[in-house]
Design an enzyme around this catalytic site. Structure first.
Site, mmCIF file in Angstrom:
data_model
loop_
_atom_site.group_PDB
_atom_site.id
_atom_site.type_symbol
_atom_site.label_atom_id
_atom_site.label_comp_id
_atom_site.label_asym_id
_atom_site.label_seq_id
_atom_site.Cartn_x
_atom_site.Cartn_y
_atom_site.Cartn_z
ATOM 1 N N CYS A 126 -6.080 13.041 12.826
ATOM 2 C CA CYS A 126 -5.969 11.716 12.658
ATOM 3 C C CYS A 126 -6.074 10.710 13.772
ATOM 4 C CB CYS A 126 -4.748 11.474 11.874
ATOM 5 S SG CYS A 126 -4.556 9.589 11.601
ATOM 6 N N ARG B 160 -8.840 -0.730 3.749
ATOM 7 C CA ARG B 160 -7.955 0.430 3.308
ATOM 8 C C ARG B 160 -6.507 -0.250 3.162
ATOM 9 N NH1 ARG B 160 -6.775 4.746 6.915
ATOM 10 N NH2 ARG B 160 -5.373 5.036 5.302
ATOM 11 N N ASP C 209 3.971 0.672 12.206
ATOM 12 C CA ASP C 209 2.756 -0.077 11.530
ATOM 13 C C ASP C 209 2.667 -1.305 12.025
ATOM 14 O OD1 ASP C 209 2.141 2.366 10.492
ATOM 15 O OD2 ASP C 209 3.004 1.686 8.317
ATOM 16 N N ARG D 96 -0.194 14.553 13.247
ATOM 17 C CA ARG D 96 0.296 14.162 11.743
ATOM 18 C C ARG D 96 0.062 15.732 10.881
ATOM 19 N NH1 ARG D 96 -1.761 8.556 9.421
ATOM 20 N NH2 ARG D 96 0.031 8.832 8.315
ATOM 21 N N LYS E 283 0.719 -1.223 0.020
ATOM 22 C CA LYS E 283 -0.103 0.071 -0.023
ATOM 23 C C LYS E 283 0.843 1.195 0.011
ATOM 24 C CE LYS E 283 -1.805 1.536 4.051
ATOM 25 N NZ LYS E 283 -1.509 3.052 4.177
ATOM 26 N N ASN E 284 1.801 1.334 0.874
ATOM 27 C CA ASN E 284 2.521 2.625 0.944
ATOM 28 C C ASN E 284 3.643 2.813 -0.358
ATOM 29 O OD1 ASN E 284 1.013 3.237 3.218
ATOM 30 N ND2 ASN E 284 2.554 2.598 4.736
#
Ligand code: EPU
Length: 418
Positions: free
Chosen positions: A117, A397, A305, A122, A22-23
């Site tokens: 968030c 997501r 993460d 952030r 994803k990133n």
């Protein structure tokens, strides 16, 4: 809102194919805005954040097609608008990644400020300051970043914090700037290298990605390219923990073991047996693991993460452990939910103190962000009885086909409709 119903207690066994990261895919999709030619991206994971980015690019006028294998082709020569509205940015902060490419290629961008968030404040001040150092004229008005520039100029930018998307935004912007840009204290995540590899294929001149000093010599134009996204290290690590927490035996394929050395070391230290072969990893856990201490920090240290998933694992491992969150100021929302499932965890500032318990019990719990959802699913997989994880849209997501992948390896998990 959809929920996941999990009946815990089954050891996970079998093979899981790891999806694209994803990133990585999010900045690479944004990078397509730097060229007038077709950029073709492969190994694209089917994720809500990818769908959001694709909608954003098409709403701006890019021509986009997706084939049945999720190969995405983008041509931004048809762009009509350079605007990322609040409605989109609020659902996905990574929308900020269009700021650098829009400004560098089209000289104009209006991008909503992301706002708060669930894991911390952030801010994106470092993205803005870096672009200003490259000569952009930027003001923040009515919640929007309004940026203009004729042609960006190379600059020396020292980041006070090694921000991941900040480094990506500045690196992308610098590829089309005049002269040399040096980003000092750049983020070193594998996704930065992946983006740089893609940009180099497009004709960019970039050196030092993967170290804290990145040097970019701007070029006038970038071409199209055909690029496959890196495997997802966080998905890989999450499945390793799924095997560990359920005392299972999993082989993860199509992955990059070198990007998660720190995770593999922690799991081995905890007592897991792990075998690595080129692009696959086998993990086997036969008895209860030992809890491990963790301090999150930027790559190559332990990733924030994976903090939530390891708290779930530590909560049923032997002994007392300490998990320190150093990247985000508020990333412990999963803890109270795990406590509702019987975990013994205390929070003291940015530190969680976990005393291992014999087992968890199923409960209704609420997901608050992507990785918190993963942590609750992991807890549900080992808990006695049924766990219902609410607000599951977070998991969609960032984890491709999570129930399908887990069901295939023996989990009892199903999605409950709204
Ligand atoms: N920061 C600032 N100012 C800035 C930018 C960042 O103060 O202008 C601070 C942040 O508040 C944070 C720290 O710097 O305390 C690091 O944040 P960073 O900018 O590196 O995070 P990010 O780029 O917004 C990416 C990932 C996150 C991941 C972090 C840290 C993407 C799209 N997102 O976010 O991924 O947690 O790096 O590794 O790459 C996830 O996948 O679940 C996720 C949240």
């Amino acid at each position: 809102m959809e929920k996941l119903l999990i009946s815990g207690g089954k050891p996970l066994k079998g093979e899981v194919r790891i999806s694209g990261a994803k990133n990585s895919v999010l900045p690479i999709l944004a990078a397509s805005l730097l060229s007038d030619e077709e950029v073709i991206i492969g190994n694209v994971p089917h994720l809500q954040d990818v769908t959001t980015t694709i909608s954003l690019l098409t709403e701006m006028g890019a021509t986009l097609s997706i084939d049945e294998k999720m190969k995405v082709s983008i041509n931004s020569s048809s762009m009509k608008s350079f605007y990322a509205p609040y409605e989109m940015v609020k659902t996905m902060r990574a929308s900020i990644l269009v700021l650098g490419p829009l400004l560098a290629h089209f000289g104009i961008a209006k991008v909503s400020l992301p706002g708060g968030c669930a894991i911390g404040s952030r801010p994106v001040n470092l993205h803005i300051e870096g672009l200003k150092a490259m000569g952009a004229n930027i003001k923040v008005e009515d919640g929007y970043i309004i940026a203009k520039a004729k042609r960006l100029k190379g600059a020396k930018i020292s980041l006070p914090i090694a921000t991941v998307t900040g480094t990506e935004n500045l690196m992308m912007a610098a590829t089309l700037a005049s002269g040399k840009t040096v980003i000092k204290n750049a983020a070193k995540e594998p996704e930065i290298i992946d983006l740089a590899n893609c940009l180099r294929l497009m004709g960019a001149s970039i050196e030092g990605d993967g170290t804290s000093d990145i040097t970019i010599i701007g070029v006038k134009k970038l071409s199209g390219c055909n690029y496959d996204v890196l495997p997802d290290r966080i998905e890989t690590a999450t499945f390793l923990v799924a095997a560990a927490i359920t005392k299972g035996n999993l082989t993860l394929t199509h992955t990059r073991p070198d990007t998660i050395k720190v995770i593999i070391n922690k799991l081995r230290k905890a007592g897991a047996q792990i075998l690595i072969k080129n692009d696959s990893i086998n993990i086997e856990v036969k008895s209860q693991l030992n809890a491990v201490n963790i301090i999150t920090n930027p790559y190559p240290d332990f990733p924030t993460d994976m903090q939530a998933q390891f708290i779930a694992l530590n909560s049923i491992s032997k002994g007392k452990s300490k998990v320190v969150e150093s990247v985000f100021e508020n990333r412990f929302m999963h803890v109270q939910e795990l406590v509702r499932m019987g975990a013994d965890i205390e929070i003291n500032g940015n530190t969680a103190i976990i005393k291992g318990v014999k087992g968890l019990t199923g409960a209704p719990v609420m997901a608050t962000d992507l990785r918190a959802s993963a942590s609750l699913i992991l807890a549900g997989l080992v808990a006695k009885g049924e766990t219902i994880v609410d607000r599951i849209y977070h998991i969609d997501r960032g984890y491709e086909c999570i129930e399908e992948k887990l069901t295939k390896i023996g989990a009892s998990i199903k999605r409950l409709p709204q």
